[in-house]
Write a protein that holds these residues in place. Structure first.
Motif, PDB file in Angstrom:
ATOM      1  N   ASP A  62       0.803  -1.232   0.000  1.00 18.24           N
ATOM      2  CA  ASP A  62       0.000   0.000   0.000  1.00 18.24           C
ATOM      3  C   ASP A  62       0.831   1.274   0.000  1.00 18.24           C
ATOM      4  OD1 ASP A  62      -2.405  -1.520   0.237  1.00 18.24           O
ATOM      5  OD2 ASP A  62      -1.991  -1.736   2.388  1.00 18.24           O
ATOM      6  N   ALA A  63       2.159   1.153   0.134  1.00 21.29           N
ATOM      7  CA  ALA A  63       3.003   2.344   0.219  1.00 21.29           C
ATOM      8  C   ALA A  63       4.203   2.192  -0.702  1.00 21.29           C
ATOM      9  CB  ALA A  63       3.464   2.559   1.665  1.00 21.29           C
ATOM     10  N   SER A  64       4.913   3.284  -0.886  1.00 20.36           N
ATOM     11  CA  SER A  64       6.102   3.245  -1.740  1.00 20.36           C
ATOM     12  C   SER A  64       7.211   2.480  -1.028  1.00 20.36           C
ATOM     13  CB  SER A  64       6.564   4.670  -2.040  1.00 20.36           C
ATOM     14  OG  SER A  64       6.995   5.312  -0.841  1.00 20.36           O
ATOM     15  N   LEU A  65       8.261   2.161  -1.775  1.00 22.70           N
ATOM     16  CA  LEU A  65       9.377   1.424  -1.180  1.00 22.70           C
ATOM     17  C   LEU A  65      10.058   2.242  -0.090  1.00 22.70           C
ATOM     18  CD1 LEU A  65      10.991  -0.235  -4.346  1.00 22.70           C
ATOM     19  CD2 LEU A  65       9.430  -1.239  -2.669  1.00 22.70           C
ATOM     20  N   ALA A  66      10.160   3.548  -0.309  1.00 24.51           N
ATOM     21  CA  ALA A  66      10.796   4.410   0.685  1.00 24.51           C
ATOM     22  C   ALA A  66       9.989   4.427   1.980  1.00 24.51           C
ATOM     23  CB  ALA A  66      10.951   5.820   0.134  1.00 24.51           C
ATOM     24  N   GLN A  67       8.655   4.559   1.849  1.00 27.80           N
ATOM     25  CA  GLN A  67       7.805   4.563   3.035  1.00 27.80           C
ATOM     26  C   GLN A  67       7.833   3.209   3.741  1.00 27.80           C
ATOM     27  OE1 GLN A  67       4.145   5.780   1.117  1.00 27.80           O
ATOM     28  NE2 GLN A  67       4.294   7.861   1.960  1.00 27.80           N
ATOM     29  N   ALA A  72       9.737  -0.164   8.374  1.00 27.68           N
ATOM     30  CA  ALA A  72      10.473  -1.344   8.835  1.00 27.68           C
ATOM     31  C   ALA A  72      11.660  -0.980   9.727  1.00 27.68           C
ATOM     32  CB  ALA A  72      10.967  -2.144   7.630  1.00 27.68           C
ATOM     33  N   THR A  73      12.105   0.263   9.645  1.00 31.18           N
ATOM     34  CA  THR A  73      13.301   0.687  10.385  1.00 31.18           C
ATOM     35  C   THR A  73      13.191   0.521  11.903  1.00 31.18           C
ATOM     36  OG1 THR A  73      13.912   2.247   8.632  1.00 31.18           O
ATOM     37  CG2 THR A  73      14.846   2.628  10.821  1.00 31.18           C
TER      38      THR A  73
END
Length: 211
Positions: A62-67, A72-73
Motif C-alpha cells: 500500500d506504500a512506496s518502497l521508501a515509506q 520497517a526501520t
C-alpha cells in the motif's frame, strides 16, 4: 578503578592455595563468543531482521518502497538496542569471571551481580568434553557425579548448553580451548595417578611398673 575482588587472597579463588598446590592456567570467557553462543546474538538478530522484512513486505502493498523502508526501520533499531544490551551483559560476565586450573582442581569464580565460586577436585570429575569452535575458542564441560547437584539457572552461562537435568559446569567460550583442555587432561591424569600416602602415628608401648 575500584576492584570488587581485591579481598581475594588469590585472583579467582576464595582462599590462598596450600603449599603443594599451584596454578597452571587462568582465563575468562571471550565476551564476543559468549554474546553469540550464550546470549544467542545471531538468533536475535535474525528474528528482528525477519520482523523488519515482514513489515517491509506488508507495507509495500500500500506504500512506496521508501515509506515501507521507514516503517520497517523501528524493528532494526529495536534489534540493535537489544543486541547492544546483551553484549554489555556478556562483557560484564566475561570481566567478572575467572576460570582456574591448578594441579589439583578446577576453580570457577562466576557471577556478576551474585558472585559464587565452584571448586571441582579432579577425582570428582567423571569426564570432560570439549566443544571447539572456529577461531580456537571453545567450551570445556565437566560431568560430575550424580550426587553433586548444580543449579542450571544459578550457574548459567557457565554450564554446558541444554543439559538441564544433569547440569555440567563448563569453562565457557575460552580462547585457545584445545590447549587448555590438554592442560586439564595432563593435570587430572597426574593427580589421579598420584599415590595416596597415609600417615599413621605409631602408638608407644605403655610402661609397666616394676613390682
Amino acid at each position: 578503578m575500584h576492584d570488587d575482588f581485591k579481598f581475594e587472597p588469590v585472583r579467582g579463588l576464595p582462599e590462598a592455595l596450600p603449599r603443594d598446590e599451584h596454578i597452571i592456567w587462568q582465563g575468562s570467557p571471550n565476551a564476543r563468543r559468549l554474546w553469540i553462543e550464550a546470549f544467542k546474538a545471531r538468533w536475535i538478530a535474525g528474528y528482528f531482521a525477519v520482523l523488519a522484512l515482514w513489515r517491509f513486505g506488508v507495507s509495500s502493498a500500500d506504500a512506496s518502497l521508501a515509506q515501507s523502508a521507514v516503517l520497517a526501520t523501528p524493528f532494526l533499531i529495536a534489534g540493535a538496542v537489544v543486541l547492544t544490551v546483551l553484549y554489555g551483559l556478556a562483557y560484564i560476565q566475561s570481566r567478572a569471571t575467572v576460570y582456574t586450573l591448578t594441579n589439583k582442581r578446577v576453580g570457577m569464580r562466576i557471577g556478576a551481580a551474585l558472585t559464587m565460586t565452584l571448586n571441582l577436585p579432579y577425582p570428582q570429575i567423571e569426564a570432560a568434553q570439549l566443544d571447539l569452535r572456529k577461531g580456537g575458542t571453545g567450551t570445556l564441560a565437566f560431568l560430575l557425579p550424580l550426587d553433586t547437584r548444580l543449579s542450571y539457572l544459578m550457574t548459567w552461562p557457565h554450564v554446558r548448553p541444554g543439559h538441564i537435568n544433569r547440569t555440567q559446569a563448563a569453562l565457557r567460550c575460552i580462547p585457545d580451548a584445545q590447549a587448555v583442555a590438554r592442560l586439564f587432561a595432563d593435570a587430572a591424569e597426574t593427580r589421579l595417578s598420584a599415590p595416596t600416602i597415609e600417615r599413621r602415628v605409631a602408638s608407644l608401648p605403655h610402661a609397666v611398673a616394676a613390682e
